[in-house]
Design an enzyme around this catalytic site. Sequence first.
Site, PDB file in Angstrom:
ATOM      1  N   GLY A 179      40.986  33.878  47.006  1.00 46.97           N
ATOM      2  CA  GLY A 179      40.164  33.918  45.799  1.00 46.97           C
ATOM      3  C   GLY A 179      40.453  32.729  44.923  1.00 46.97           C
ATOM      4  O   GLY A 179      41.071  31.750  45.365  1.00 46.97           O
ATOM      5  N   ASN A 180      39.990  32.781  43.696  1.00 45.21           N
ATOM      6  CA  ASN A 180      40.273  31.691  42.762  1.00 45.21           C
ATOM      7  C   ASN A 180      40.391  32.258  41.349  1.00 45.21           C
ATOM      8  O   ASN A 180      40.142  33.439  41.132  1.00 45.21           O
ATOM      9  CB  ASN A 180      39.203  30.601  42.859  1.00 45.21           C
ATOM     10  N   ARG A 181      40.769  31.403  40.401  1.00 50.83           N
ATOM     11  CA  ARG A 181      41.133  31.884  39.069  1.00 50.83           C
ATOM     12  C   ARG A 181      39.956  32.022  38.106  1.00 50.83           C
ATOM     13  O   ARG A 181      40.152  32.343  36.946  1.00 50.83           O
ATOM     14  CB  ARG A 181      42.153  30.913  38.444  1.00 50.83           C
TER      15      ARG A 181
END
Length: 404
Positions: A208-210
């Site tokens: 995923g990512n932030r």
Amino acid sequence: MSAPSEVVLGVAGGIAAYKVADVLRRLTEAGHRVTVVPTEAALRFVGAPTWAALSGRPVAHDVFDDVHQVPHVALGRQADAVVVAPATADLMARAATGRADDLLTSVLLTARGPVIFVPAMHTEMWEHPATVANVATLRRRGAIVVEPAVGRLTGVDSGKGRLPEPDQIAGLVDDVLTHGAQPDLSGRHVVVSAGGTREFLDPVRFLGNRSSGRQGYALARAAAARGARVTAVAANVQLDDPAGVDVVRVTSAADLYEAMITAAREADAVVMAAAVADFRPAQYVSAKIKKTDDGSAPTIELERTRDVLAHLSAHRARPGQVVVGFAAETGDDTGDVLHHARAKLAAKGCDLLVVNEVGVDRGFESDQNEAVILGADGTSVPVERGPKSALAHVVWDLVRDRLS
Ligand code: CTP
């Protein structure tokens, strides 16, 4: 929050009036001076002492109170914005036909600033052709009529017609007051992607990512404040749904691709603010991947995902559709940030590219952002560091100019 303003909060006779006490509280806490104008029916749900205590002002509800001050004219003229919540089917019918049979409808006729209706009613009433026509009339005249939320209604049923959450209503009003929003996107349908995608390896692990979705939601809220019909395609966003926005929830890049293609079919403008995974695990393992006794770690093969922005740009669902991308860039030996951003704008084929320089402060989970917005026509608009809502309004200014 915006500079203190004079706000008239009209309350019509629906059960959601009890939630509007919280809207009032949030507006006064933000420093706005609020005069509450309930209808007679509203007072049967929530009494005048509640409105007086929370606003710190007398409650005006009868045209025959304080007649020497001509309150219906004074209130309408002085208001920087008039907000009606809940806006019932009856109140909107009276407003649409220009009736002035109580103080609130009279104030609506004297108001010169933005007027925002926040409807709440049962789905059948919202969808009735009479209400649909009244809403269309109010919008045509420049009022902002927010789309109701979908969810639990009074009683056991659910559907479209729920009042949006109080903090989101207050946020929308604040957006209108801060940016002086005009209903210049009225009659337009815009689609915004927000958040960050997740690519699952097994039932418990993902890449995923932030991205929090704050910039995407600020764009959605700003468009709603300017009168647009807004669809937000939200990838794993943990924030409250913005008032007046239809939210479609997705998880992976593949889900987001499908949802965007569907939503974009009817859209005048599409903004890709989501952080979309460029790679996903080539294989999804349906049982949790276990450690092995030999101490080795698995090798995970990745494959490319589809580029949603490039696809949307290349296959515009309708002529003149405006497509906007976001880009996080750094400079390197081969060129500076803007050099790379220009190349990305051309490669993606979009009309506008909002460029953030990576490395300073990406603005993840922050309410601030700064950017340069590049146009395919060679334009470049710098947006100095400020709230994400301010950047959102500059994006919509540029989209509006391209739509017209
Ligand atoms: N984007 C997209 N689909 C993808 C990847 C990105 O639609 N699979 C969109 C993003 O929503 C954003 C824009 O493309 O609007 C640019 O994203 P960015 O990550 O900066 O660009 P990439 O194409 O991934 O290029 P790179 O990471 O190689 O710089």
